[in-house]
Scaffold this motif. Structure first.
Motif, PDB file in Angstrom:
ATOM      1  N   ARG A  16      -3.151   0.128  14.598  1.00 45.38           N
ATOM      2  CA  ARG A  16      -3.745   0.968  13.544  1.00 45.38           C
ATOM      3  C   ARG A  16      -2.674   1.573  12.628  1.00 45.38           C
ATOM      4  NH1 ARG A  16      -8.433   0.611  11.664  1.00 45.38           N
ATOM      5  NH2 ARG A  16      -9.161   2.765  11.712  1.00 45.38           N
ATOM      6  N   ALA A  17      -1.562   2.015  13.220  1.00 43.99           N
ATOM      7  CA  ALA A  17      -0.490   2.593  12.399  1.00 43.99           C
ATOM      8  C   ALA A  17       0.063   1.543  11.435  1.00 43.99           C
ATOM      9  CB  ALA A  17       0.613   3.133  13.295  1.00 43.99           C
ATOM     10  N   GLY A  18       0.311   0.348  11.965  1.00 43.27           N
ATOM     11  CA  GLY A  18       0.809  -0.742  11.126  1.00 43.27           C
ATOM     12  C   GLY A  18      -0.187  -1.153  10.061  1.00 43.27           C
ATOM     13  N   GLU A  19      -1.474  -1.163  10.435  1.00 38.38           N
ATOM     14  CA  GLU A  19      -2.526  -1.510   9.477  1.00 38.38           C
ATOM     15  C   GLU A  19      -2.535  -0.530   8.306  1.00 38.38           C
ATOM     16  OE1 GLU A  19      -7.424  -1.975   9.279  1.00 38.38           O
ATOM     17  OE2 GLU A  19      -6.444  -1.742  11.228  1.00 38.38           O
ATOM     18  N   GLY A  20      -2.398   0.766   8.612  1.00 40.40           N
ATOM     19  CA  GLY A  20      -2.356   1.783   7.561  1.00 40.40           C
ATOM     20  C   GLY A  20      -1.196   1.554   6.602  1.00 40.40           C
ATOM     21  N   THR A  21      -0.025   1.241   7.163  1.00 40.51           N
ATOM     22  CA  THR A  21       1.171   0.977   6.342  1.00 40.51           C
ATOM     23  C   THR A  21       0.948  -0.214   5.415  1.00 40.51           C
ATOM     24  OG1 THR A  21       2.633   1.840   8.055  1.00 40.51           O
ATOM     25  CG2 THR A  21       3.625   0.371   6.441  1.00 40.51           C
ATOM     26  N   THR A  22       0.377  -1.291   5.968  1.00 43.41           N
ATOM     27  CA  THR A  22       0.177  -2.501   5.160  1.00 43.41           C
ATOM     28  C   THR A  22      -0.884  -2.287   4.087  1.00 43.41           C
ATOM     29  OG1 THR A  22       0.866  -3.858   7.035  1.00 43.41           O
ATOM     30  CG2 THR A  22      -0.317  -4.983   5.271  1.00 43.41           C
ATOM     31  N   LEU A  23      -1.938  -1.558   4.408  1.00 40.10           N
ATOM     32  CA  LEU A  23      -2.963  -1.248   3.397  1.00 40.10           C
ATOM     33  C   LEU A  23      -2.349  -0.451   2.245  1.00 40.10           C
ATOM     34  CD1 LEU A  23      -5.940  -0.327   5.751  1.00 40.10           C
ATOM     35  CD2 LEU A  23      -5.939  -2.207   4.094  1.00 40.10           C
ATOM     36  N   HIS A  24      -1.517   0.528   2.607  1.00 33.74           N
ATOM     37  CA  HIS A  24      -0.816   1.329   1.580  1.00 33.74           C
ATOM     38  C   HIS A  24       0.055   0.426   0.703  1.00 33.74           C
ATOM     39  CE1 HIS A  24       2.860   3.382   0.190  1.00 33.74           C
ATOM     40  NE2 HIS A  24       2.016   4.319  -0.186  1.00 33.74           N
ATOM     41  N   ASN A  25       0.800  -0.491   1.349  1.00 32.63           N
ATOM     42  CA  ASN A  25       1.698  -1.372   0.608  1.00 32.63           C
ATOM     43  C   ASN A  25       0.937  -2.341  -0.301  1.00 32.63           C
ATOM     44  OD1 ASN A  25       3.808  -0.125   1.893  1.00 32.63           O
ATOM     45  ND2 ASN A  25       4.235  -1.781   3.311  1.00 32.63           N
ATOM     46  N   ILE A  26      -0.227  -2.811   0.173  1.00 34.08           N
ATOM     47  CA  ILE A  26      -1.057  -3.676  -0.674  1.00 34.08           C
ATOM     48  C   ILE A  26      -1.535  -2.899  -1.897  1.00 34.08           C
ATOM     49  CG2 ILE A  26      -3.269  -4.930  -0.814  1.00 34.08           C
ATOM     50  CD1 ILE A  26      -2.837  -5.734   2.144  1.00 34.08           C
ATOM     51  N   GLY A  27      -1.950  -1.646  -1.665  1.00 34.54           N
ATOM     52  CA  GLY A  27      -2.368  -0.789  -2.776  1.00 34.54           C
ATOM     53  C   GLY A  27      -1.255  -0.617  -3.792  1.00 34.54           C
ATOM     54  N   PHE A  28      -0.048  -0.359  -3.298  1.00 35.63           N
ATOM     55  CA  PHE A  28       1.110  -0.165  -4.194  1.00 35.63           C
ATOM     56  C   PHE A  28       1.399  -1.442  -4.988  1.00 35.63           C
ATOM     57  CE2 PHE A  28       5.705  -0.126  -5.081  1.00 35.63           C
ATOM     58  CZ  PHE A  28       5.777   1.053  -5.819  1.00 35.63           C
ATOM     59  N   THR A  29       1.266  -2.595  -4.318  1.00 39.75           N
ATOM     60  CA  THR A  29       1.551  -3.876  -4.985  1.00 39.75           C
ATOM     61  C   THR A  29       0.522  -4.157  -6.075  1.00 39.75           C
ATOM     62  OG1 THR A  29       2.472  -4.648  -2.878  1.00 39.75           O
ATOM     63  CG2 THR A  29       2.101  -6.307  -4.575  1.00 39.75           C
ATOM     64  N   TYR A  30      -0.740  -3.832  -5.809  1.00 36.30           N
ATOM     65  CA  TYR A  30      -1.768  -3.986  -6.858  1.00 36.30           C
ATOM     66  C   TYR A  30      -1.489  -3.069  -8.048  1.00 36.30           C
ATOM     67  CZ  TYR A  30      -4.988  -7.247  -4.587  1.00 36.30           C
ATOM     68  OH  TYR A  30      -5.564  -8.365  -4.044  1.00 36.30           O
TER      69      TYR A  30
ATOM     70  N   ASN B  31      -5.603  -1.458 -11.054  1.00 33.41           N
ATOM     71  CA  ASN B  31      -5.723  -0.097 -10.521  1.00 33.41           C
ATOM     72  C   ASN B  31      -6.930   0.105  -9.609  1.00 33.41           C
ATOM     73  OD1 ASN B  31      -3.376   0.735 -11.885  1.00 33.41           O
ATOM     74  ND2 ASN B  31      -4.524   0.945 -13.783  1.00 33.41           N
ATOM     75  N   ARG B  32      -8.016  -0.601  -9.908  1.00 36.89           N
ATOM     76  CA  ARG B  32      -9.212  -0.458  -9.058  1.00 36.89           C
ATOM     77  C   ARG B  32      -8.907  -0.933  -7.629  1.00 36.89           C
ATOM     78  NH1 ARG B  32     -14.974  -2.477 -11.220  1.00 36.89           N
ATOM     79  NH2 ARG B  32     -14.509  -0.776 -12.647  1.00 36.89           N
ATOM     80  N   GLN B  33      -8.258  -2.099  -7.528  1.00 33.32           N
ATOM     81  CA  GLN B  33      -7.892  -2.623  -6.209  1.00 33.32           C
ATOM     82  C   GLN B  33      -6.867  -1.715  -5.515  1.00 33.32           C
ATOM     83  OE1 GLN B  33     -10.091  -4.680  -4.951  1.00 33.32           O
ATOM     84  NE2 GLN B  33      -8.729  -6.390  -4.487  1.00 33.32           N
ATOM     85  N   ALA B  34      -5.931  -1.198  -6.310  1.00 32.92           N
ATOM     86  CA  ALA B  34      -4.909  -0.303  -5.751  1.00 32.92           C
ATOM     87  C   ALA B  34      -5.563   0.907  -5.095  1.00 32.92           C
ATOM     88  CB  ALA B  34      -3.950   0.145  -6.845  1.00 32.92           C
ATOM     89  N   MET B  35      -6.487   1.548  -5.801  1.00 28.72           N
ATOM     90  CA  MET B  35      -7.130   2.755  -5.261  1.00 28.72           C
ATOM     91  C   MET B  35      -7.991   2.428  -4.041  1.00 28.72           C
ATOM     92  SD  MET B  35      -5.875   5.177  -6.993  1.00 28.72           S
ATOM     93  CE  MET B  35      -6.859   6.663  -6.869  1.00 28.72           C
ATOM     94  N   LYS B  36      -8.607   1.257  -4.052  1.00 31.14           N
ATOM     95  CA  LYS B  36      -9.441   0.839  -2.918  1.00 31.14           C
ATOM     96  C   LYS B  36      -8.598   0.760  -1.640  1.00 31.14           C
ATOM     97  CE  LYS B  36     -11.164  -3.495  -1.498  1.00 31.14           C
ATOM     98  NZ  LYS B  36     -11.614  -4.840  -1.848  1.00 31.14           N
ATOM     99  N   TYR B  37      -7.423   0.136  -1.753  1.00 29.59           N
ATOM    100  CA  TYR B  37      -6.557  -0.002  -0.567  1.00 29.59           C
ATOM    101  C   TYR B  37      -5.913   1.330  -0.177  1.00 29.59           C
ATOM    102  CZ  TYR B  37      -7.136  -5.030  -0.230  1.00 29.59           C
ATOM    103  OH  TYR B  37      -7.668  -6.276  -0.036  1.00 29.59           O
ATOM    104  N   TYR B  38      -5.573   2.154  -1.171  1.00 31.36           N
ATOM    105  CA  TYR B  38      -5.022   3.481  -0.862  1.00 31.36           C
ATOM    106  C   TYR B  38      -6.035   4.298  -0.059  1.00 31.36           C
ATOM    107  CZ  TYR B  38      -1.002   3.108  -4.109  1.00 31.36           C
ATOM    108  OH  TYR B  38       0.166   2.759  -4.726  1.00 31.36           O
ATOM    109  N   GLU B  39      -7.301   4.237  -0.464  1.00 33.37           N
ATOM    110  CA  GLU B  39      -8.337   5.016   0.242  1.00 33.37           C
ATOM    111  C   GLU B  39      -8.506   4.545   1.683  1.00 33.37           C
ATOM    112  OE1 GLU B  39     -11.613   4.616  -2.443  1.00 33.37           O
ATOM    113  OE2 GLU B  39     -10.771   6.081  -3.862  1.00 33.37           O
ATOM    114  N   GLN B  40      -8.421   3.218   1.898  1.00 27.79           N
ATOM    115  CA  GLN B  40      -8.503   2.695   3.269  1.00 27.79           C
ATOM    116  C   GLN B  40      -7.300   3.160   4.103  1.00 27.79           C
ATOM    117  OE1 GLN B  40      -9.516  -1.603   3.699  1.00 27.79           O
ATOM    118  NE2 GLN B  40      -9.964  -1.536   1.503  1.00 27.79           N
ATOM    119  N   ALA B  41      -6.129   3.178   3.465  1.00 28.52           N
ATOM    120  CA  ALA B  41      -4.918   3.628   4.170  1.00 28.52           C
ATOM    121  C   ALA B  41      -5.035   5.098   4.552  1.00 28.52           C
ATOM    122  CB  ALA B  41      -3.685   3.405   3.285  1.00 28.52           C
ATOM    123  N   ILE B  42      -5.497   5.928   3.608  1.00 31.57           N
ATOM    124  CA  ILE B  42      -5.663   7.374   3.862  1.00 31.57           C
ATOM    125  C   ILE B  42      -6.573   7.606   5.065  1.00 31.57           C
ATOM    126  CG2 ILE B  42      -6.813   9.452   2.971  1.00 31.57           C
ATOM    127  CD1 ILE B  42      -4.324   9.403   1.536  1.00 31.57           C
TER     128      ILE B  42
END
Length: 340
Positions: free
Chosen positions: A247-261, A267-278
């Motif tokens: 779960r910790a690693g999943e959160g990190t990768t979701l955040h990184n995907i958001g940043f890459t988008y 921006n829509r995809q970025a915010m979607k992944y940031y919210e999942q990471a949060i």
């Protein structure tokens, strides 16, 4: 006498079985076995084995992203070790307390425990214990924004691990060196060390370690201006981390995907992944991950001239940084607020 002997044998067998679950990343099963083993140690009764089992349960809670329960177990394990005069067990408990405070974002507190554990390991001439704790300290320096200090320590650890023939540990340190170089902006050097870690992790079947290294390689691709290449790799890492329930690693990768988008201006995809990471960071109590994501979300709104929304994210990040007493993160938040 025979009954106690049989119970000790049972405890040893069950601990070996639990250890197999831990190595396979089946942490709930490990927790279940360790909890039953605690009852057995108390029934014998055997305080030393009780202390070892409390430590095992703490590791299980930490692996299940339950740091507060882990803290309680490690503190109890330390008390038992001190009571029995078992210095090595005390050092292990101190080191594990350091790891737990690091997970909670309390980095200064974490370093205090690591330093105490390190002194005992050195007094006992316990080289593997010393190396493991030094590795944790190096990671703290990276988190505190001191990559040069981290690098000096990691090179020292790498030499020690190679002397011991610690193949698996060598890969962990190569990954740490690569990560430190990436934070220094030396991306080609970072890739060199990260790619050197991969074949070792694959050889020893360290799936979690391999996912961490691939995640770091993807991050470097993003830094090198290859966001699409980074996204492909992040997608692979995300599948792996979900498969092993990291779960910790999943959160990190979701955040990184958001940043890459966000680099791709999607921006829509970025915010979607940031919210999942949060959501994951809040679930597992990862304050540092949450602060980083909140800042990125605030930065998005700042760029799009929505200052009130940006400020609300910055204030949330500020509140968390204050709660964990992290001066580096408080300074970073203040810089974002001042730039509005």
């Amino acid at each position: 006498m025979t009954q106690a002997f049989n119970q000790v044998q049972e405890w040893e067998q069950r601990r070996d079985e639990a250890s197999r679950y831990y190595k396979q990343g089946q942490f709930q099963e490990y927790l279940s076995f360790a909890s039953e083993n605690l009852e057995l140690a108390r029934a014998i009764p055997d305080r030393a084995r009780e202390g070892h089992t409390l430590n095992d349960i703490g590791l299980a809670h930490l692996s299940c992203c339950q740091p507060l329960q882990a803290l309680e177990c490690f503190q109890q394990a330390r008390l038992v070790a001190v009571e029995l005069g078992n210095q090595r067990a005390e050092a292990i408990a101190l080191s594990n307390l350091g790891s737990t405070y690091s997970r909670l974002g309390r980095l200064s507190r974490s370093l205090e425990y690591f330093d105490q554990g390190l002194r005992i390991f050195r007094d006992l001439q316990d080289i593997p214990g010393e190396i493991s704790t030094l590795n944790d300290v190096a990671l703290i320096y990276s988190k505190l924004g001191k990559p040069k200090r981290s690098l000096l320590l990691q090179y020292q650890i790498l030499a020690m691990r190679r002397t011991l023939g610690d193949f698996s540990g060598e890969a962990t340190t190569l990954n740490g060196i690569g990560y430190a170089y990436s934070t220094l902006g030396q991306y080609e050097k970072a890739l060199e060390f990260l790619q050197a870690a991969l074949p070792i992790q694959r050889a020893v079947k360290n799936v979690m370690g391999e996912a961490t290294t691939l995640n770091n390689i993807a991050s470097v691709y993003g830094d090198l201006g290859e966001p699409k290449k980074a996204l492909l790799l992040y997608s692979q890492v995300l599948l792996t981390r979900r498969a092993i329930n990291d779960r910790a690693g999943e959160g990190t990768t979701l955040h990184n995907i958001g940043f890459t988008y966000s680099l791709l201006a999607n921006n829509r995809q970025a915010m979607k992944y940031y919210e999942q990471a949060i959501a994951i960071y809040q679930e597992i109590g990862d304050c540092l991950g949450e602060i980083s994501t909140l800042l990125n979300m605030g930065n998005f709104y700042a760029k799009t001239k929505r200052k009130k929304l940006a400020l609300s994210y910055y204030h949330n990040a500020q509140h968390l940084a204050t709660a964990i007493e992290s001066q580096p993160h408080l300074q970073k938040v203040q810089q974002c607020i001042d730039a509005l």
